[in-house]
Design a protein around this motif. Structure first.
Motif, short mmCIF file in Angstrom:
data_model
loop_
_atom_site.label_atom_id
_atom_site.label_comp_id
_atom_site.label_asym_id
_atom_site.label_seq_id
_atom_site.Cartn_x
_atom_site.Cartn_y
_atom_site.Cartn_z
N ASN A 34 8.09 2.62 -8.48
CA ASN A 34 9.57 2.48 -8.75
C ASN A 34 10.56 3.50 -8.24
O ASN A 34 11.76 3.53 -8.62
CB ASN A 34 10.00 1.82 -10.34
N GLN A 35 9.78 4.62 -7.53
CA GLN A 35 10.41 5.70 -7.27
C GLN A 35 11.07 5.61 -5.78
O GLN A 35 10.64 6.30 -4.66
CB GLN A 35 9.72 6.71 -7.20
N GLY A 36 12.16 4.88 -5.55
CA GLY A 36 12.91 4.46 -4.29
C GLY A 36 13.23 5.79 -3.66
O GLY A 36 13.19 6.06 -2.54
N LYS A 40 10.54 4.64 0.45
CA LYS A 40 11.13 3.20 0.47
C LYS A 40 10.86 2.72 1.61
O LYS A 40 11.56 3.16 2.70
CB LYS A 40 12.60 3.00 -0.17
N GLU A 63 0.47 0.38 -4.03
CA GLU A 63 1.60 -0.70 -3.62
C GLU A 63 1.59 -1.25 -2.31
O GLU A 63 2.07 -2.12 -1.92
CB GLU A 63 2.92 -0.18 -4.20
#
Length: 260
Positions: A34-36, A40, A63
């Protein structure tokens, strides 16, 4: 044999009348933890989710291989084969038929495809994730997939392998060097297993990337450079450049009788 590349490391392999989805990233962005802000990836062109999937194969639990938003939308009755880390992700997301495939062991898909797990990419100091060899039992055609360019010496015992899917260019970070091993590693596996066809994975495709890590990553090499390298080493392997989202037939010649 048919293949469809869905950018990054995501493939649909059609072999032995089976449809095998490999490391699927099909919907939503690709981020880590969740560390865009760090990294990303987003697809420029949405594509239909493949139908009638017989098996999902996951090489790693990260991911970009076990992509949670994609796995969440897939039918949870589809069997999943994966590394220990990948199998854990699939189980947590509700898949009901999950098989952890340890390296050196095989999984049979309806007595038509044999899938063998082999050592792949090291993740951290103690974990080695999976690469895979897919063998069509009727024809003995083999496909080898390893998405980070880490090829174990034991693969020399699998010669010949007809199709190799692996990075062909390096993705490197300043002061660190390649985090995706392409050119030299790809040449080594070509010399070891003498594939008819090689296909690049991990880099390129119809994707945009942003974030601190993405801004530092540098691609080193090209497909044309690699084709020239193969020629200089007297290797006849063909390097294909797939178009994302387009299904294509892999041109293969049958091996002489008696070749294992």
């Amino acid at each position: 044999m048919y293949l469809t590349w869905f950018d990054s490391n995501s493939w649909l392999l059609e072999i032995g009348n089976k449809r095998i989805l490999i490391d699927p990233w099909l919907v939503g962005p690709l981020v880590f933890g969740n560390q865009g802000w760090l990294f990303k990836g987003e697809k420029r062109t949405p594509r239909p989710v493949p139908h009638d999937i017989d098996l999902i194969v996951l090489s790693q639990g990260l991911e970009d291989h076990a992509h949670p938003p994609t796995l969440k939308i897939l039918d949870k009755m589809i069997p999943v084969v994966g590394s220990a880390n990948a199998a854990k992700v699939a189980e947590e997301l509700g898949f009901t038929q999950v098989r952890t495939l340890e390296q050196g062991y095989t999984y049979s898909l309806d007595n038509q495809i044999e899938i063998k797990a082999v050592p792949g990419s090291p993740i951290g100091p103690t974990t080695v994730e999976n690469g895979y060899i897919f063998r069509e039992l009727e024809t003995n055609f083999k496909v080898y997939y390893e998405p980070h360019g880490y090829h174990d010496q034991s693969l020399q015992q699998e010669t010949p392998i007809d199709v190799v899917i692996t990075p062909i260019i390096d993705l490197a970070l300043p002061l660190v060097g390649p985090i995706i091993k392409g050119t030299k590693s790809a040449l080594q596996i070509a010399e070891w297993v003498k594939p008819q066809v090689m296909l690049p994975t991990a880099a390129g495709g119809d994707v945009t990337y942003e974030g601190v890590l993405a801004s530092l990553l540098k691609a080193v090499g090209s497909l044309e450079d690699f084709r020239s390298l193969l020629a200089r080493h007297n290797l006849s392997t063909r390097v294909l450049n797939p178009t994302p989202g387009e299904r294509f037939e892999v041109p293969l010649e049958k091996q002489p009788a008696g070749v294992a």
